[in-house]
Design a protein around this motif. Structure first.
Motif, PDB file in Angstrom:
ATOM      1  N   GLU A  86     -11.112   0.250 -11.721  1.00  0.00           N
ATOM      2  CA  GLU A  86     -12.015   0.858 -10.746  1.00  0.00           C
ATOM      3  C   GLU A  86     -11.236   1.419  -9.574  1.00  0.00           C
ATOM      4  OE1 GLU A  86     -14.701  -2.213  -9.439  1.00  0.00           O
ATOM      5  OE2 GLU A  86     -13.193  -3.163  -8.200  1.00  0.00           O
ATOM      6  N   VAL A  87     -11.890   2.361  -8.893  1.00  0.00           N
ATOM      7  CA  VAL A  87     -11.414   2.883  -7.621  1.00  0.00           C
ATOM      8  C   VAL A  87     -12.525   2.586  -6.625  1.00  0.00           C
ATOM      9  CG1 VAL A  87     -10.686   4.921  -6.322  1.00  0.00           C
ATOM     10  CG2 VAL A  87     -10.140   4.745  -8.769  1.00  0.00           C
ATOM     11  N   VAL A  88     -12.199   1.860  -5.557  1.00  0.00           N
ATOM     12  CA  VAL A  88     -13.199   1.489  -4.557  1.00  0.00           C
ATOM     13  C   VAL A  88     -12.952   2.302  -3.292  1.00  0.00           C
ATOM     14  CG1 VAL A  88     -14.202  -0.377  -3.199  1.00  0.00           C
ATOM     15  CG2 VAL A  88     -13.351  -0.847  -5.511  1.00  0.00           C
ATOM     16  N   ILE A  89     -13.991   3.050  -2.883  1.00  0.00           N
ATOM     17  CA  ILE A  89     -13.934   3.871  -1.677  1.00  0.00           C
ATOM     18  C   ILE A  89     -15.179   3.556  -0.863  1.00  0.00           C
ATOM     19  CG2 ILE A  89     -13.804   6.219  -0.762  1.00  0.00           C
ATOM     20  CD1 ILE A  89     -12.874   6.990  -3.702  1.00  0.00           C
ATOM     21  N   ASN A  90     -15.000   3.051   0.354  1.00  0.00           N
ATOM     22  CA  ASN A  90     -16.131   2.699   1.222  1.00  0.00           C
ATOM     23  C   ASN A  90     -17.154   1.807   0.500  1.00  0.00           C
ATOM     24  OD1 ASN A  90     -15.059   4.187   3.327  1.00  0.00           O
ATOM     25  ND2 ASN A  90     -16.155   6.030   2.747  1.00  0.00           N
ATOM     26  N   ASP A  91     -16.683   0.788  -0.147  1.00  0.00           N
ATOM     27  CA  ASP A  91     -17.518  -0.173  -0.884  1.00  0.00           C
ATOM     28  C   ASP A  91     -18.279   0.453  -2.047  1.00  0.00           C
ATOM     29  OD1 ASP A  91     -16.739  -2.352   0.697  1.00  0.00           O
ATOM     30  OD2 ASP A  91     -18.228  -1.837   2.217  1.00  0.00           O
ATOM     31  N   ILE A  92     -17.890   1.654  -2.467  1.00  0.00           N
ATOM     32  CA  ILE A  92     -18.466   2.287  -3.648  1.00  0.00           C
ATOM     33  C   ILE A  92     -17.443   2.153  -4.768  1.00  0.00           C
ATOM     34  CG2 ILE A  92     -19.292   4.443  -4.672  1.00  0.00           C
ATOM     35  CD1 ILE A  92     -20.047   5.295  -1.782  1.00  0.00           C
ATOM     36  N   GLU A  93     -17.842   1.538  -5.875  1.00  0.00           N
ATOM     37  CA  GLU A  93     -16.950   1.320  -7.003  1.00  0.00           C
ATOM     38  C   GLU A  93     -17.117   2.446  -8.015  1.00  0.00           C
ATOM     39  OE1 GLU A  93     -17.871  -2.573  -8.491  1.00  0.00           O
ATOM     40  OE2 GLU A  93     -17.357  -3.531  -6.593  1.00  0.00           O
ATOM     41  N   VAL A  94     -16.022   3.141  -8.293  1.00  0.00           N
ATOM     42  CA  VAL A  94     -16.009   4.223  -9.268  1.00  0.00           C
ATOM     43  C   VAL A  94     -15.178   3.751 -10.450  1.00  0.00           C
ATOM     44  CG1 VAL A  94     -15.363   6.634  -9.665  1.00  0.00           C
ATOM     45  CG2 VAL A  94     -16.121   5.902  -7.383  1.00  0.00           C
ATOM     46  N   ARG A  95     -15.695   3.923 -11.647  1.00  0.00           N
ATOM     47  CA  ARG A  95     -14.984   3.517 -12.862  1.00  0.00           C
ATOM     48  C   ARG A  95     -14.655   4.777 -13.682  1.00  0.00           C
ATOM     49  NH1 ARG A  95     -15.218  -1.809 -12.350  1.00  0.00           N
ATOM     50  NH2 ARG A  95     -17.070  -2.745 -11.486  1.00  0.00           N
ATOM     51  N   PRO A  96     -13.534   5.428 -13.337  1.00  0.00           N
ATOM     52  CA  PRO A  96     -13.209   6.714 -13.971  1.00  0.00           C
ATOM     53  C   PRO A  96     -12.576   6.544 -15.351  1.00  0.00           C
ATOM     54  CG  PRO A  96     -11.492   6.135 -12.433  1.00  0.00           C
ATOM     55  CD  PRO A  96     -12.554   5.064 -12.328  1.00  0.00           C
ATOM     56  N   LEU A  97     -12.707   7.575 -16.161  1.00  0.00           N
ATOM     57  CA  LEU A  97     -12.008   7.612 -17.439  1.00  0.00           C
ATOM     58  C   LEU A  97     -10.561   8.052 -17.244  1.00  0.00           C
ATOM     59  CD1 LEU A  97     -14.727   9.207 -19.723  1.00  0.00           C
ATOM     60  CD2 LEU A  97     -13.975   6.840 -19.666  1.00  0.00           C
ATOM     61  N   ILE A 130      -7.317   0.918  -5.804  1.00  0.00           N
ATOM     62  CA  ILE A 130      -7.324   1.106  -7.254  1.00  0.00           C
ATOM     63  C   ILE A 130      -6.918  -0.209  -7.894  1.00  0.00           C
ATOM     64  CG2 ILE A 130      -6.323   2.361  -9.198  1.00  0.00           C
ATOM     65  CD1 ILE A 130      -5.690   4.646  -7.283  1.00  0.00           C
ATOM     66  N   SER A 131      -7.726  -0.685  -8.846  1.00  0.00           N
ATOM     67  CA  SER A 131      -7.326  -1.838  -9.647  1.00  0.00           C
ATOM     68  C   SER A 131      -7.071  -1.323 -11.063  1.00  0.00           C
ATOM     69  CB  SER A 131      -8.375  -2.947  -9.621  1.00  0.00           C
ATOM     70  OG  SER A 131      -9.571  -2.548 -10.216  1.00  0.00           O
ATOM     71  N   THR A 175      -3.585  -4.316  -8.107  1.00  0.00           N
ATOM     72  CA  THR A 175      -4.384  -3.526  -7.177  1.00  0.00           C
ATOM     73  C   THR A 175      -3.436  -2.906  -6.163  1.00  0.00           C
ATOM     74  OG1 THR A 175      -4.809  -5.315  -5.605  1.00  0.00           O
ATOM     75  CG2 THR A 175      -6.432  -5.002  -7.361  1.00  0.00           C
ATOM     76  N   ILE A 176      -3.807  -1.710  -5.711  1.00  0.00           N
ATOM     77  CA  ILE A 176      -3.025  -1.043  -4.681  1.00  0.00           C
ATOM     78  C   ILE A 176      -3.985  -0.295  -3.767  1.00  0.00           C
ATOM     79  CG2 ILE A 176      -2.608   1.037  -6.082  1.00  0.00           C
ATOM     80  CD1 ILE A 176       0.240   1.061  -4.735  1.00  0.00           C
ATOM     81  N   ASP A 177      -3.749  -0.411  -2.465  1.00  0.00           N
ATOM     82  CA  ASP A 177      -4.509   0.342  -1.480  1.00  0.00           C
ATOM     83  C   ASP A 177      -3.772   1.644  -1.197  1.00  0.00           C
ATOM     84  OD1 ASP A 177      -6.443  -1.615  -1.176  1.00  0.00           O
ATOM     85  OD2 ASP A 177      -5.536  -2.487   0.617  1.00  0.00           O
ATOM     86  N   ILE A 178      -4.539   2.717  -1.074  1.00  0.00           N
ATOM     87  CA  ILE A 178      -4.007   3.986  -0.598  1.00  0.00           C
ATOM     88  C   ILE A 178      -4.674   4.201   0.749  1.00  0.00           C
ATOM     89  CG2 ILE A 178      -3.743   6.444  -1.043  1.00  0.00           C
ATOM     90  CD1 ILE A 178      -4.157   5.737  -4.050  1.00  0.00           C
ATOM     91  N   PRO A 186       0.805  -1.235   0.000  1.00  0.00           N
ATOM     92  CA  PRO A 186       0.000   0.000   0.000  1.00  0.00           C
ATOM     93  C   PRO A 186       0.834   1.280   0.000  1.00  0.00           C
ATOM     94  CG  PRO A 186       0.009  -0.984   2.175  1.00  0.00           C
ATOM     95  CD  PRO A 186       0.721  -1.951   1.263  1.00  0.00           C
ATOM     96  N   LEU A 187       0.206   2.341  -0.494  1.00  0.00           N
ATOM     97  CA  LEU A 187       0.718   3.692  -0.308  1.00  0.00           C
ATOM     98  C   LEU A 187       0.114   4.189   0.993  1.00  0.00           C
ATOM     99  CD1 LEU A 187       0.209   5.176  -3.893  1.00  0.00           C
ATOM    100  CD2 LEU A 187       2.359   4.433  -2.857  1.00  0.00           C
ATOM    101  N   THR A 188       0.907   4.907   1.800  1.00  0.00           N
ATOM    102  CA  THR A 188       0.440   5.359   3.109  1.00  0.00           C
ATOM    103  C   THR A 188       0.466   6.878   3.169  1.00  0.00           C
ATOM    104  OG1 THR A 188       1.367   3.370   4.109  1.00  0.00           O
ATOM    105  CG2 THR A 188       0.817   5.173   5.589  1.00  0.00           C
ATOM    106  N   LEU A 189      -0.672   7.459   3.517  1.00  0.00           N
ATOM    107  CA  LEU A 189      -0.762   8.902   3.692  1.00  0.00           C
ATOM    108  C   LEU A 189      -0.876   9.198   5.182  1.00  0.00           C
ATOM    109  CD1 LEU A 189      -3.243   9.842   0.839  1.00  0.00           C
ATOM    110  CD2 LEU A 189      -0.773  10.165   0.881  1.00  0.00           C
ATOM    111  N   GLY A 190       0.176   9.760   5.739  1.00  0.00           N
ATOM    112  CA  GLY A 190       0.189  10.104   7.158  1.00  0.00           C
ATOM    113  C   GLY A 190       1.216  11.189   7.389  1.00  0.00           C
TER     114      GLY A 190
END
Length: 141
Positions: free
Chosen positions: A86-97, A112-113, A60-63, A37-41
């Motif tokens: 896709e980008v999954v945030i709080n079980d919401i799947e976003v499929r961005p361009l 992000i996958s 896949t990578i977790d941020i 994972p990438l870690t933001l802190g």
């Protein structure tokens, strides 16, 4: 005539045998590589080390943000060198361009996958920072 039929049958069968992805293809979970994972802190390194990817590989990578500060991760060149499934945030799947950055106002995780496409060396970083530990590299071979 039999020889021609045999050659045609081999030509049709060749693409299926050219890879070992199985019936679900590249996007099957068995073909996915999970990256560290990438870690933001606040004051924490973004990543332990850089990433080595293969063009055509599914990843896949977790941020992960710890909520210690409002932080983002940016890497427009990298995000243009991959195809984001896709980008999954709080079980919401976003499929961005496309994607330029992700900003976290609080703690949380975004997954992000993607498929690595364009070979090269790319930098992903926390915007507005200059420290080496606040950036990491993705090398697509």
């Amino acid at each position: 005539m039999k020889a021609l039929i045999a050659m045609m049958a081999m030509a049709v069968a060749a693409p299926a045998a050219a890879h070992e992805f199985g019936p679900a293809g590249l996007m099957d979970r068995a073909n996915r590589t999970e990256l560290a994972p990438l870690t933001l802190g606040s004051g924490k390194p973004l990543a332990e080390e850089g990433y080595q990817l293969k063009s055509g590989g599914y990843y896949t990578i977790d941020i992960v943000a710890d909520g210690s500060a409002e932080l983002a991760v940016a890497g427009a060149e990298f995000f243009r060198a991959i195809w984001i499934n896709e980008v999954v945030i709080n079980d919401i799947e976003v499929r961005p361009l496309g994607l330029d950055s992700l900003e976290f106002d609080d703690e949380g995780t975004a997954t992000i996958s993607f498929v690595a496409i364009k070979p090269g060396r790319y930098t992903v970083m926390i915007p507005g920072t200059t420290g080496e530990s606040q950036r990491t590299s993705f090398v697509i071979q």
